[in-house]
Design a protein around this motif. Structure first.
Motif, short mmCIF file in Angstrom:
data_model
loop_
_atom_site.label_atom_id
_atom_site.label_comp_id
_atom_site.label_asym_id
_atom_site.label_seq_id
_atom_site.Cartn_x
_atom_site.Cartn_y
_atom_site.Cartn_z
N ILE A 82 0.84 -1.20 0.00
CA ILE A 82 0.00 0.00 0.00
C ILE A 82 0.87 1.26 0.00
CG2 ILE A 82 -1.65 1.33 1.37
CD1 ILE A 82 -2.81 -1.38 2.32
N LEU A 83 1.98 1.19 0.74
CA LEU A 83 2.87 2.35 0.87
C LEU A 83 3.65 2.67 -0.41
CD1 LEU A 83 4.26 1.81 4.48
CD2 LEU A 83 2.99 3.81 3.68
N LYS A 84 3.49 1.88 -1.42
CA LYS A 84 4.14 2.24 -2.68
C LYS A 84 3.62 3.58 -3.18
CE LYS A 84 5.51 -2.31 -4.42
NZ LYS A 84 5.32 -3.32 -5.48
N PHE A 85 2.30 3.82 -2.97
CA PHE A 85 1.72 5.06 -3.48
C PHE A 85 0.84 5.80 -2.48
CE2 PHE A 85 2.66 2.78 -7.45
CZ PHE A 85 3.31 3.77 -8.16
N SER A 86 0.55 5.22 -1.32
CA SER A 86 -0.34 5.88 -0.36
C SER A 86 0.32 5.99 1.01
CB SER A 86 -1.65 5.10 -0.23
OG SER A 86 -2.38 5.13 -1.43
N SER A 87 0.15 7.15 1.64
CA SER A 87 0.77 7.40 2.95
C SER A 87 -0.12 6.92 4.09
CB SER A 87 1.01 8.90 3.14
OG SER A 87 1.84 9.41 2.13
N MET A 88 0.52 6.58 5.19
CA MET A 88 -0.22 6.32 6.41
C MET A 88 -0.72 7.66 6.97
SD MET A 88 1.83 3.35 8.49
CE MET A 88 1.79 1.64 7.92
N PRO A 89 -1.95 7.71 7.47
CA PRO A 89 -2.45 8.94 8.10
C PRO A 89 -1.51 9.40 9.21
CG PRO A 89 -4.21 7.34 7.84
CD PRO A 89 -2.94 6.63 7.48
N GLY A 90 -1.27 10.70 9.25
CA GLY A 90 -0.34 11.26 10.22
C GLY A 90 1.07 11.42 9.67
N SER A 91 1.33 10.79 8.50
CA SER A 91 2.66 10.87 7.91
C SER A 91 2.65 11.47 6.51
CB SER A 91 3.31 9.48 7.85
OG SER A 91 2.66 8.67 6.87
N SER A 92 1.48 11.86 6.02
CA SER A 92 1.36 12.34 4.64
C SER A 92 1.75 13.81 4.51
CB SER A 92 -0.08 12.16 4.16
OG SER A 92 -0.26 12.76 2.88
N ARG A 93 2.47 14.13 3.46
CA ARG A 93 2.78 15.54 3.15
C ARG A 93 1.51 16.31 2.79
NH1 ARG A 93 8.42 16.46 1.75
NH2 ARG A 93 7.77 18.28 0.57
N HIS A 94 0.48 15.61 2.37
CA HIS A 94 -0.78 16.28 2.05
C HIS A 94 -1.45 16.87 3.29
CE1 HIS A 94 -1.28 15.69 -2.27
NE2 HIS A 94 -0.77 14.49 -2.13
N HIS A 95 -1.01 16.48 4.47
CA HIS A 95 -1.54 17.10 5.70
C HIS A 95 -1.05 18.54 5.84
CE1 HIS A 95 -3.07 13.28 6.84
NE2 HIS A 95 -2.05 12.83 7.54
N TRP A 96 0.04 18.88 5.18
CA TRP A 96 0.75 20.12 5.46
C TRP A 96 0.15 21.34 4.77
CZ3 TRP A 96 6.46 18.15 4.53
CH2 TRP A 96 6.75 17.16 5.47
N GLY A 97 -0.67 21.15 3.78
CA GLY A 97 -1.22 22.29 3.04
C GLY A 97 -0.27 22.85 2.01
N THR A 98 0.79 22.12 1.72
CA THR A 98 1.82 22.59 0.79
C THR A 98 1.90 21.77 -0.49
OG1 THR A 98 3.43 21.17 1.90
CG2 THR A 98 3.30 23.47 2.64
N ASP A 99 1.24 20.62 -0.52
CA ASP A 99 1.45 19.65 -1.59
C ASP A 99 0.20 19.47 -2.44
OD1 ASP A 99 4.10 17.44 -0.88
OD2 ASP A 99 3.72 19.31 0.18
N ILE A 100 0.42 19.32 -3.75
CA ILE A 100 -0.67 19.16 -4.69
C ILE A 100 -0.38 18.03 -5.67
CG2 ILE A 100 -1.61 21.51 -4.62
CD1 ILE A 100 0.22 22.24 -6.95
N ASP A 101 -1.45 17.42 -6.15
CA ASP A 101 -1.37 16.44 -7.24
C ASP A 101 -1.98 17.09 -8.47
OD1 ASP A 101 -0.30 14.54 -5.51
OD2 ASP A 101 -2.27 13.73 -5.00
N LEU A 102 -1.26 17.02 -9.58
CA LEU A 102 -1.66 17.76 -10.78
C LEU A 102 -2.06 16.85 -11.95
CD1 LEU A 102 1.05 20.59 -10.82
CD2 LEU A 102 -1.34 20.78 -10.11
N ASN A 103 -3.20 17.12 -12.52
CA ASN A 103 -3.67 16.63 -13.81
C ASN A 103 -4.00 15.14 -13.90
OD1 ASN A 103 -2.23 19.29 -14.42
ND2 ASN A 103 -3.27 18.89 -16.35
N ALA A 104 -3.16 14.24 -13.42
CA ALA A 104 -3.44 12.81 -13.53
C ALA A 104 -2.67 12.05 -12.46
CB ALA A 104 -3.06 12.30 -14.92
N PHE A 105 -3.21 10.89 -12.08
CA PHE A 105 -2.56 10.05 -11.07
C PHE A 105 -1.85 8.86 -11.72
CE2 PHE A 105 -6.19 11.99 -8.79
CZ PHE A 105 -5.50 12.67 -7.81
N SER A 106 -1.27 9.09 -12.86
CA SER A 106 -0.60 8.03 -13.60
C SER A 106 0.70 8.55 -14.18
CB SER A 106 -1.51 7.53 -14.74
OG SER A 106 -0.77 6.78 -15.69
N ASN A 107 1.81 7.87 -13.85
CA ASN A 107 3.09 8.28 -14.43
C ASN A 107 3.03 8.20 -15.96
OD1 ASN A 107 4.58 8.88 -12.06
ND2 ASN A 107 4.87 6.70 -11.67
N GLY A 108 2.29 7.21 -16.47
CA GLY A 108 2.20 7.03 -17.91
C GLY A 108 1.65 8.24 -18.64
#
Length: 204
Positions: A82-108
């Protein structure tokens, strides 16, 4: 600060005001080059992140490998998948208000056509607006942490400071309150995942 629908694929997302203002400037610059940046995910609270992880833990959501986590009996191995692509709650950078995901969730998506053009633009220009990519490809320089995410960008002037704070105060024992949390100390989530980022996203 609430993200205007102009910049996002849905309503209700938010960011720190400084990160949001920097993104707006980057958005306008990209638009001048006929590139539209779309925020797909931004700040997530503990409960939101818990939902993501637990849906994967219970098999409700299929993993990126195309399997259900419930097919992995060993809890540590299940958590690592699971940790290949998803963070454990309490450890995610998305908690910080500084991080964004853009346009697509696929490296391809970012490896051909319009997606590649967008990625090349970000690679060349994002740092001008204070954004770095924490999850670059894994190699000797970045051996630990999540798999590469070409969509994930972080507002470095603030997130680098928060990373230092996390390194000083966050402990694996504090990562609790969700299914699979007991595996955090076994895996070393703080050292390998919270700290396992691209050196350009750290203070040198």
């Amino acid at each position: 600060q609430i993200i205007h629908r102009q910049y996002a694929d849905r309503e209700g997302m938010y960011l720190r005001s400084d990160a949001y203002e920097a993104f707006q400037k980057m958005y306008e610059a990209a638009l001048q080059d006929s590139i539209e940046l779309v925020i797909r995910s931004a700040t997530r609270n503990f409960t939101y992140q818990k939902g993501i992880l637990e849906r994967k833990w219970t098999g409700e959501t299929t993993l990126e490998a195309g399997i259900k986590a419930t097919s992995i009996n060993d809890p540590t191995a299940r958590a690592l998948e699971i940790l290949k692509f998803s963070s454990m709650p309490g450890s995610s950078r998305h908690h910080w208000g500084t991080d964004i995901d853009l346009n697509a969730f696929s490296n391809g998506f970012f490896e051909q056509g319009e997606g590649l053009r967008l990625f090349n633009w970000l690679t060349e220009h994002a740092s001008t607006y204070g954004f770095c990519r924490p999850y670059t490809e894994k190699n000797e320089e970045r051996p630990d942490g999540y798999q590469e995410e070409k969509w994930h960008w972080s507002y470095w002037p603030v997130s680098s400071q928060l990373l230092i704070a996390a390194e000083k105060t966050l402990q694996d024992s504090m990562i609790t309150g969700f299914l699979g949390a007991n595996e955090a100390p076994n895996i070393g989530v703080v050292k390998k995942y919270v700290q396992g980022v691209n050196h350009n996203c750290k203070l040198n």
